[in-house]
Design an enzyme around this catalytic site. Structure first.
Site, PDB file in Angstrom:
ATOM      1  N   ASP A  38       0.865  -1.171   0.000  1.00 37.79           N
ATOM      2  CA  ASP A  38       0.000   0.000   0.000  1.00 37.79           C
ATOM      3  C   ASP A  38       0.915   1.239   0.000  1.00 37.79           C
ATOM      4  O   ASP A  38       2.124   1.125   0.247  1.00 37.79           O
ATOM      5  CB  ASP A  38      -0.851  -0.064   1.276  1.00 37.79           C
ATOM      6  CG  ASP A  38      -1.625   1.203   1.511  1.00 37.79           C
ATOM      7  OD1 ASP A  38      -2.316   1.663   0.604  1.00 37.79           O
ATOM      8  OD2 ASP A  38      -1.517   1.761   2.635  1.00 37.79           O
ATOM      9  N   ASP A  40      -0.214   5.142   0.983  1.00 37.65           N
ATOM     10  CA  ASP A  40      -0.469   6.112   2.054  1.00 37.65           C
ATOM     11  C   ASP A  40      -0.422   5.467   3.433  1.00 37.65           C
ATOM     12  O   ASP A  40      -1.114   4.488   3.702  1.00 37.65           O
ATOM     13  CB  ASP A  40      -1.854   6.754   1.872  1.00 37.65           C
ATOM     14  CG  ASP A  40      -1.903   7.679   0.676  1.00 37.65           C
ATOM     15  OD1 ASP A  40      -1.033   8.556   0.579  1.00 37.65           O
ATOM     16  OD2 ASP A  40      -2.810   7.518  -0.157  1.00 37.65           O
ATOM     17  N   SER A 153      -2.552   1.406  -4.482  1.00 43.82           N
ATOM     18  CA  SER A 153      -3.008   2.524  -3.652  1.00 43.82           C
ATOM     19  C   SER A 153      -4.393   3.028  -4.012  1.00 43.82           C
ATOM     20  O   SER A 153      -4.721   3.211  -5.187  1.00 43.82           O
ATOM     21  CB  SER A 153      -2.006   3.677  -3.813  1.00 43.82           C
ATOM     22  OG  SER A 153      -2.532   4.848  -3.246  1.00 43.82           O
ATOM     23  N   LYS A 202      -9.734  -3.481  -3.048  1.00 43.13           N
ATOM     24  CA  LYS A 202      -8.440  -3.801  -3.654  1.00 43.13           C
ATOM     25  C   LYS A 202      -8.449  -5.210  -4.271  1.00 43.13           C
ATOM     26  O   LYS A 202      -7.753  -5.459  -5.253  1.00 43.13           O
ATOM     27  CB  LYS A 202      -7.307  -3.609  -2.649  1.00 43.13           C
ATOM     28  CG  LYS A 202      -7.081  -2.115  -2.345  1.00 43.13           C
ATOM     29  CD  LYS A 202      -5.806  -1.815  -1.596  1.00 43.13           C
ATOM     30  CE  LYS A 202      -5.592  -0.307  -1.479  1.00 43.13           C
ATOM     31  NZ  LYS A 202      -4.358   0.043  -0.758  1.00 43.13           N
TER      32      LYS A 202
HETATM   33  O1  C5P Z   1      -5.066   2.398   0.495  1.00 47.06           O
HETATM   34  P1  C5P Z   1      -4.417   3.710   0.617  1.00 47.06           P
HETATM   35  O2  C5P Z   1      -3.585   3.903   1.810  1.00 47.06           O
HETATM   36  O3  C5P Z   1      -3.661   4.055  -0.594  1.00 47.06           O
HETATM   37  O4  C5P Z   1      -5.700   4.661   0.776  1.00 47.06           O
HETATM   38  C1  C5P Z   1      -5.678   6.002   0.709  1.00 47.06           C
HETATM   39  C2  C5P Z   1      -5.920   6.684   2.010  1.00 47.06           C
HETATM   40  O5  C5P Z   1      -6.304   7.994   1.629  1.00 47.06           O
HETATM   41  C3  C5P Z   1      -7.030   6.180   2.917  1.00 47.06           C
HETATM   42  O6  C5P Z   1      -6.523   5.499   4.014  1.00 47.06           O
HETATM   43  C4  C5P Z   1      -7.794   7.451   3.335  1.00 47.06           C
HETATM   44  O7  C5P Z   1      -7.679   7.747   4.703  1.00 47.06           O
HETATM   45  C5  C5P Z   1      -7.144   8.561   2.562  1.00 47.06           C
HETATM   46  N1  C5P Z   1      -8.100   9.430   1.849  1.00 47.06           N
HETATM   47  C6  C5P Z   1      -7.956  10.803   1.953  1.00 47.06           C
HETATM   48  N2  C5P Z   1      -8.829  11.630   1.276  1.00 47.06           N
HETATM   49  C7  C5P Z   1      -9.804  11.112   0.512  1.00 47.06           C
HETATM   50  C8  C5P Z   1      -9.932   9.721   0.380  1.00 47.06           C
HETATM   51  C9  C5P Z   1      -9.056   8.903   1.065  1.00 47.06           C
HETATM   52  O8  C5P Z   1      -7.059  11.275   2.650  1.00 47.06           O
HETATM   53  N3  C5P Z   1     -10.614  11.935  -0.128  1.00 47.06           N
HETATM   54 MG    MG Z   2      -2.844   3.157   3.496  1.00 41.86          MG
END
Ligand code: C5P
Ligand code: MG
Length: 286
Positions: A38, A40, A153, A202
């Protein structure tokens, strides 16, 4: 066996099982290994000096590319939906439609902002995004050993790529599955491409990319790294998997979520801002 597994941040439900998986993977050799991670809050830091670090979305949300009014709305979405994302009292079934709602609303707002493609690099440069300590060794070591790294991601692919490009670690062994922006002929954001990836689909995202996993079919041993329980399905497209070692970062709501993380990740890293443990595992396996 690996001294770093005794670090204070490391928790394991079954250390013996971890040793067994590691031994099988060493025996199989590093030419059978692939890494699926992953982005973030897994490859990037969750916090620095007590302050939250941005996700891909937050890099844009906080940038000069967004009006103040839109910033307010995006912040409101974050304040509404992030607590739901990490709420251990709600089931995935309950959270899933709400997560789709969050991503959809945020992407709609971003598209209204007419973001310019050639401004993304600056937004990333001016942001507080930080890869975890030890990222250089992590990326360079995988590249030097020709081990494929899939970054999977639910963030924004264009932003994520820029973060690793600016850190000089976007090596040719890195492949990214993510949400990519679609720009019009003048370079303005008009939509997001393809199927939305959010934290709970995912598995579906992996199954849409059978070609990638077909290419890697000689690598049935997987090191998986994530920070959300949704990340556990990232390897569902791997063909004829032999061993999988799952490392999970538990960044937030530690007490409430620890048991569920211990039940699903082999190695849980509690409030650990470094890649020290994954790096030690990789060095052991190569
Ligand atoms: O799975 P991954 O870590 O890549 O997911 C992206 C992260 O982005 C999520 O954990 C979520 O907290 C964050 N997010 C964000 N703003 C958004 C949508 C998701 O910060 N609009
Ligand atoms: Mg993450």
């Amino acid at each position: 066996m690996i001294p770093e597994l005794s670090n204070p941040s490391v928790c394991m439900r079954d250390p013996q099982r971890v040793q067994e998986i590691l031994q099988s993977m060493v025996k199989a050799g590093s030419n059978t290994l692939q890494v699926i991670s992953d982005f973030d809050m897994t490859l990037t830091r969750f916090a620095y000096n007590g302050k939250r670090c941005p996700t891909c979305h937050n890099i844009l949300d906080n940038s000069q590319l967004i009006t103040d009014d839109c910033k307010e709305q995006l912040k409101e979405l974050l304040n509404t939906y992030y607590p739901i994302e990490i709420d251990s009292t709600r089931s995935v079934e309950e959270k899933l439609p709400l997560m789709v709602e969050w991503w959809t609303k945020a992407h709609e707002l971003l598209v209204q902002q007419k973001i310019k493609k050639d401004m993304l690099a600056l937004a990333v440069r001016e942001s507080e995004a930080m890869l975890r300590e030890g990222y250089q060794l992590f990326f360079d070591h995988l590249y030097e050993h020709s081990i494929p790294l899939l970054i999977f991601s639910a963030g924004i692919g264009d932003i994520l790529e820029e973060v690793i490009r600016q850190a000089n670690v976007f090596h040719p062994n890195v492949k990214v599955f993510s949400n990519y922006m679609d720009f019009d002929e003048t370079g303005l954001l008009k939509a997001f491409k393809g199927e939305l990836i959010h934290i709970y689909n995912k598995r579906e995202g992996a199954l849409l990319n059978t070609g990638h996993f077909q290419e890697l079919r000689t690598r049935p041993n997987v090191l998986l790294m994530g920070d959300s329980l949704g990340d556990l399905t990232m390897a569902d497209g791997v063909q004829d998997m032999e061993n999988i070692l799952k490392i999970g970062y538990l960044n937030d709501k530690v007490a409430e979520r620890k048991q569920s993380y211990l039940d699903s990740y082999d190695i849980v890293l509690v409030e650990d801002e470094t890649l020290e443990v994954p790096n030690a595992v990789l060095l052991y396996l190569t």
